[in-house]
Design an enzyme around this catalytic site. Structure first.
Site, PDB file in Angstrom:
ATOM      1  N   THR A 132      37.072  84.038 -38.229  1.00 45.27           N
ATOM      2  CA  THR A 132      36.977  84.235 -37.045  1.00 45.27           C
ATOM      3  C   THR A 132      37.147  82.817 -36.259  1.00 45.27           C
ATOM      4  OG1 THR A 132      35.647  84.480 -35.395  1.00 45.27           O
ATOM      5  CG2 THR A 132      34.622  83.720 -37.416  1.00 45.27           C
ATOM      6  N   ASP A 133      37.780  82.536 -35.143  1.00 47.11           N
ATOM      7  CA  ASP A 133      37.685  81.413 -34.682  1.00 47.11           C
ATOM      8  C   ASP A 133      36.360  80.475 -34.383  1.00 47.11           C
ATOM      9  OD1 ASP A 133      37.563  82.624 -32.773  1.00 47.11           O
ATOM     10  OD2 ASP A 133      38.710  82.325 -31.012  1.00 47.11           O
ATOM     11  N   GLU A 134      34.887  81.638 -34.703  1.00 46.10           N
ATOM     12  CA  GLU A 134      34.025  81.124 -34.373  1.00 46.10           C
ATOM     13  C   GLU A 134      33.885  80.007 -34.867  1.00 46.10           C
ATOM     14  OE1 GLU A 134      31.331  83.596 -33.072  1.00 46.10           O
ATOM     15  OE2 GLU A 134      32.281  85.289 -32.201  1.00 46.10           O
TER      16      GLU A 134
ATOM     17  N   TYR B 195      26.452  84.672 -37.408  1.00 41.94           N
ATOM     18  CA  TYR B 195      27.151  85.302 -37.422  1.00 41.94           C
ATOM     19  C   TYR B 195      27.986  84.535 -38.239  1.00 41.94           C
ATOM     20  CZ  TYR B 195      31.881  86.539 -36.849  1.00 41.94           C
ATOM     21  OH  TYR B 195      33.298  87.584 -36.608  1.00 41.94           O
TER      22      TYR B 195
ATOM     23  N   LYS C 285      30.600  83.541 -41.573  1.00 40.29           N
ATOM     24  CA  LYS C 285      32.138  83.810 -41.863  1.00 40.29           C
ATOM     25  C   LYS C 285      31.997  82.088 -41.428  1.00 40.29           C
ATOM     26  CE  LYS C 285      33.910  86.862 -40.886  1.00 40.29           C
ATOM     27  NZ  LYS C 285      34.300  87.437 -41.558  1.00 40.29           N
TER      28      LYS C 285
HETATM   29  P1  NAD Z   1      33.690  95.736 -36.722  1.00 42.62           P
HETATM   30  O1  NAD Z   1      31.983  95.443 -37.082  1.00 42.62           O
HETATM   31  O2  NAD Z   1      34.107  96.477 -35.766  1.00 42.62           O
HETATM   32  O3  NAD Z   1      34.034  97.007 -38.302  1.00 42.62           O
HETATM   33  C1  NAD Z   1      33.191  96.561 -39.840  1.00 42.62           C
HETATM   34  C2  NAD Z   1      32.799  97.168 -40.859  1.00 42.62           C
HETATM   35  O4  NAD Z   1      33.004  96.231 -42.269  1.00 42.62           O
HETATM   36  C3  NAD Z   1      32.309  98.535 -40.536  1.00 42.62           C
HETATM   37  O5  NAD Z   1      33.259  99.633 -41.092  1.00 42.62           O
HETATM   38  C4  NAD Z   1      31.396  98.190 -41.164  1.00 42.62           C
HETATM   39  O6  NAD Z   1      30.743  99.718 -41.666  1.00 42.62           O
HETATM   40  C5  NAD Z   1      32.326  97.858 -42.630  1.00 42.62           C
HETATM   41  N1  NAD Z   1      31.384  97.059 -43.497  1.00 42.62           N
HETATM   42  C6  NAD Z   1      29.575  96.325 -43.320  1.00 42.62           C
HETATM   43  N2  NAD Z   1      28.978  96.260 -44.043  1.00 42.62           N
HETATM   44  C7  NAD Z   1      30.371  96.502 -45.032  1.00 42.62           C
HETATM   45  C8  NAD Z   1      29.726  96.443 -46.333  1.00 42.62           C
HETATM   46  N3  NAD Z   1      28.453  96.086 -47.316  1.00 42.62           N
HETATM   47  N4  NAD Z   1      30.607  96.931 -47.237  1.00 42.62           N
HETATM   48  C9  NAD Z   1      31.853  97.615 -46.947  1.00 42.62           C
HETATM   49  N5  NAD Z   1      32.068  98.050 -45.684  1.00 42.62           N
HETATM   50  C10 NAD Z   1      30.822  96.925 -45.106  1.00 42.62           C
HETATM   51  O7  NAD Z   1      33.893  94.829 -37.354  1.00 42.62           O
HETATM   52  P2  NAD Z   1      35.327  93.989 -37.087  1.00 42.62           P
HETATM   53  O8  NAD Z   1      35.199  93.643 -35.047  1.00 42.62           O
HETATM   54  O9  NAD Z   1      36.228  95.172 -36.699  1.00 42.62           O
HETATM   55  O10 NAD Z   1      35.516  92.999 -37.384  1.00 42.62           O
HETATM   56  C11 NAD Z   1      36.293  92.851 -38.793  1.00 42.62           C
HETATM   57  C12 NAD Z   1      36.838  91.457 -39.098  1.00 42.62           C
HETATM   58  O11 NAD Z   1      37.311  91.027 -38.379  1.00 42.62           O
HETATM   59  C13 NAD Z   1      35.524  90.578 -39.434  1.00 42.62           C
HETATM   60  O12 NAD Z   1      35.361  90.176 -40.911  1.00 42.62           O
HETATM   61  C14 NAD Z   1      35.176  90.379 -38.104  1.00 42.62           C
HETATM   62  O13 NAD Z   1      34.358  88.471 -38.821  1.00 42.62           O
HETATM   63  C15 NAD Z   1      37.188  89.749 -38.127  1.00 42.62           C
HETATM   64  N6  NAD Z   1      36.455  89.387 -36.371  1.00 42.62           N
HETATM   65  C16 NAD Z   1      37.029  89.931 -35.515  1.00 42.62           C
HETATM   66  C17 NAD Z   1      37.424  89.043 -34.572  1.00 42.62           C
HETATM   67  C18 NAD Z   1      36.596  90.769 -32.961  1.00 42.62           C
HETATM   68  O14 NAD Z   1      36.970  89.961 -31.674  1.00 42.62           O
HETATM   69  N7  NAD Z   1      36.155  91.456 -33.117  1.00 42.62           N
HETATM   70  C19 NAD Z   1      37.708  88.176 -34.299  1.00 42.62           C
HETATM   71  C20 NAD Z   1      37.878  87.859 -35.068  1.00 42.62           C
HETATM   72  C21 NAD Z   1      38.059  88.039 -36.547  1.00 42.62           C
HETATM   73  O1  TDX Z   2      27.156  92.113 -22.062  1.00 43.00           O
HETATM   74  C1  TDX Z   2      26.708  91.306 -22.527  1.00 43.00           C
HETATM   75  N1  TDX Z   2      27.650  90.381 -21.619  1.00 43.00           N
HETATM   76  C2  TDX Z   2      27.962  88.976 -21.916  1.00 43.00           C
HETATM   77  O2  TDX Z   2      28.775  88.542 -21.047  1.00 43.00           O
HETATM   78  C3  TDX Z   2      28.018  91.092 -24.014  1.00 43.00           C
HETATM   79  C4  TDX Z   2      28.099  92.463 -25.062  1.00 43.00           C
HETATM   80  C5  TDX Z   2      28.166  90.028 -24.474  1.00 43.00           C
HETATM   81  N2  TDX Z   2      29.147  88.776 -23.007  1.00 43.00           N
HETATM   82  C6  TDX Z   2      29.569  87.918 -23.636  1.00 43.00           C
HETATM   83  C7  TDX Z   2      28.883  87.086 -24.644  1.00 43.00           C
HETATM   84  C8  TDX Z   2      30.825  86.369 -25.638  1.00 43.00           C
HETATM   85  O3  TDX Z   2      30.775  85.106 -24.353  1.00 43.00           O
HETATM   86  O4  TDX Z   2      31.361  87.980 -23.718  1.00 43.00           O
HETATM   87  C9  TDX Z   2      31.684  87.166 -24.461  1.00 43.00           C
HETATM   88  C10 TDX Z   2      32.015  88.893 -25.175  1.00 43.00           C
HETATM   89  O5  TDX Z   2      31.155  88.491 -26.423  1.00 43.00           O
HETATM   90  P1  TDX Z   2      30.744  89.517 -27.237  1.00 43.00           P
HETATM   91  O6  TDX Z   2      32.007  90.964 -27.678  1.00 43.00           O
HETATM   92  O7  TDX Z   2      29.624  89.599 -28.580  1.00 43.00           O
HETATM   93  O8  TDX Z   2      32.018  88.777 -28.628  1.00 43.00           O
HETATM   94  P2  TDX Z   2      31.771  86.727 -29.271  1.00 43.00           P
HETATM   95  O9  TDX Z   2      30.184  86.379 -29.189  1.00 43.00           O
HETATM   96  O10 TDX Z   2      33.159  86.113 -28.234  1.00 43.00           O
HETATM   97  O11 TDX Z   2      32.296  87.939 -30.891  1.00 43.00           O
HETATM   98  C11 TDX Z   2      33.585  88.421 -31.034  1.00 43.00           C
HETATM   99  O12 TDX Z   2      34.661  87.645 -31.032  1.00 43.00           O
HETATM  100  C12 TDX Z   2      35.104  86.883 -31.886  1.00 43.00           C
HETATM  101  C13 TDX Z   2      33.387  89.397 -32.317  1.00 43.00           C
HETATM  102  O13 TDX Z   2      32.357  90.023 -31.953  1.00 43.00           O
HETATM  103  C14 TDX Z   2      33.142  88.541 -32.724  1.00 43.00           C
HETATM  104  O14 TDX Z   2      32.721  89.673 -34.458  1.00 43.00           O
HETATM  105  C15 TDX Z   2      34.634  87.654 -33.473  1.00 43.00           C
HETATM  106  O15 TDX Z   2      34.212  86.409 -34.074  1.00 43.00           O
END
Ligand code: NAD
Ligand code: TDX
Length: 332
Positions: free
Chosen positions: A121-123, A148, A152
């Protein structure tokens, strides 16, 4: 034929990638997923039996992992605890899955000489000021803020160490905020869409000035497949689609697209340590590997996402009440 092991393939982005691979290649895919609260087998419906298999298991289980990695040509590692708010409430699962789980996979990939792609992630780069002209690049120093993002960052550094010390054939990608169908209702965009559907006012943390750099999950998947096929071993690639918007603007757009007044939302307690702004410069991925995002128009991507949540209530409804009860207990 290539056989991919996709960890976390029942989650939001992992399941998108599995569908993308099945649709755009002739690869075999095995998913390893623990099916935590965030995993949903329904996200993997419709995949062909002769090219897809699902294994229910934990990436910290070295026996299961070793057996599956031994049979794969490449590992694409999505599995993680992914939600910042949960990591502030209970960090332990983040260390177990994001750190120990990644370590367990790396050891198996090292033993079997398996190609590895790590999803991050960019975080990991921390946050930017609103008026900072710079964006994150592959050279930006790591500076994570939350449990988190620090786990990562730790997992990224483990991958880099395994490349340098053991010659692991690995690449890393760090992507910005994803949106699209099949995202858990705990996350910002689906939470607000499903709130409006349920007649609950959207909840904005603090003033809503925080900026996120939105990319459609389909574009993330095409970028990962590009890196898997053409990425240079040992390299990191940032994935982003120039989608910066502040949270207030996103909530107002959701309300407008759903036919509600643009100000029909509540300001709630801000997130502790809330990162101000993320912004990705994906020049390296575009120039060196020729990748381009396909979803240039956030508004039409968001409209399609809203339609998906309207027509797939059975997918998200089981998680909605418990998710809102958790937020309510935090004043959010
Ligand atoms: P998500 O929470 O929707 O899915 C995570 C999945 O991993 C789930 O299916 C869960 O059951 C599985 N999991 C969790 N712990 C596990 C374990 N111990 N063993 C096996 N499976 C396990 O997450 P997401 O939003 O799809 O993110 C997926 C990946 O992408 C993560 O590595 C996250 O850091 C990265 N990422 C997410 C975002 C975003 O915006 N959501 C952005 C950049 C990177
Ligand atoms: O109810 C809300 N109200 C609100 O203002 C929630 C749930 C979030 N927020 C804000 C927090 C953040 O500034 O919205 C923005 C986005 O929040 P999230 O969806 O929780 O994402 P963020 O914390 O930015 O992280 C996401 O992007 C990077 C993913 O959850 C991560 O897994 C990924 O690494």
């Amino acid at each position: 034929m290539t056989h991919l092991l996709v960890t976390g393939g029942a989650g939001f982005i992992g399941s998108n990638f599995v569908h993308h691979v099945i649709d755009h290649t002739d690869y075999q895919v095995t998913v390893l997923d623990k099916l935590t609260y965030a995993g949903n087998l329904a996200s993997l419906n419709g995949l062909p039996d002769d090219r897809f298999a699902f294994v229910h298991g934990d990436i910290t289980d070295a026996t299961v992992v070793d057996d599956l990695v031994a049979r794969a040509d490449a590992v694409v590692h999505y599995a993680a605890e992914s939600h910042n708010d949960n990591s502030l409430h209970d960090p332990r699962p983040f260390l177990d899955t994001n750190i120990i789980g990644t370590f367990t996979l790396l050891e198996a990939a090292r033993k079997h000489g398996t190609r590895f792609h790590h999803i991050s992630t960019d975080e990991v780069y921390g946050d930017l000021e609103l008026d900072d002209p710079e964006r994150f690049t592959e050279a930006t120093p790591y500076n994570p803020s939350s449990p988190y993002s620090s786990t990562k960052a730790g997992s990224d550094l483990l991958v880099r160490a395994w490349v340098r010390s053991f010659g692991l054939q690995a690449t890393i990608s760090n992507c910005s905020n994803n949106y699209g169908p099949y995202q858990h209702v705990e996350k910002f965009i689906p939470r607000q869409i499903t709130n409006v559907i349920r007649g609950i006012r959207p909840k904005l943390y603090g003033a809503g000035e925080n900026v996120r750099d939105w990319i459609h999950a389909d574009d993330h998947s095409s970028a990962v497949l590009t890196i898997l096929d053409r990425g240079v071993i040992g390299e990191t690639y940032l994935i982003g689609a120039d989608g910066e918007r502040n949270n207030k603007a996103v909530v107002e757009l959701i309300l407008e697209l759903m036919g509600e007044p643009r100000d029909a939302y509540d300001h709630v307690t801000d997130r502790a340590g809330h990162d101000l702004r993320y912004a990705i410069d994906s020049t390296k991925l575009r120039d060196e590997l020729g990748w381009r995002p396909q979803f240039g128009d956030f508004e039409s991507g968001l409209t399609a996402t809203i339609d998906w949540y309207r027509t797939n209530e059975s997918w998200w409804a089981p998680a909605k009440d418990s998710t809102e009860a958790f937020y309510a207990s935090k004043g959010q």
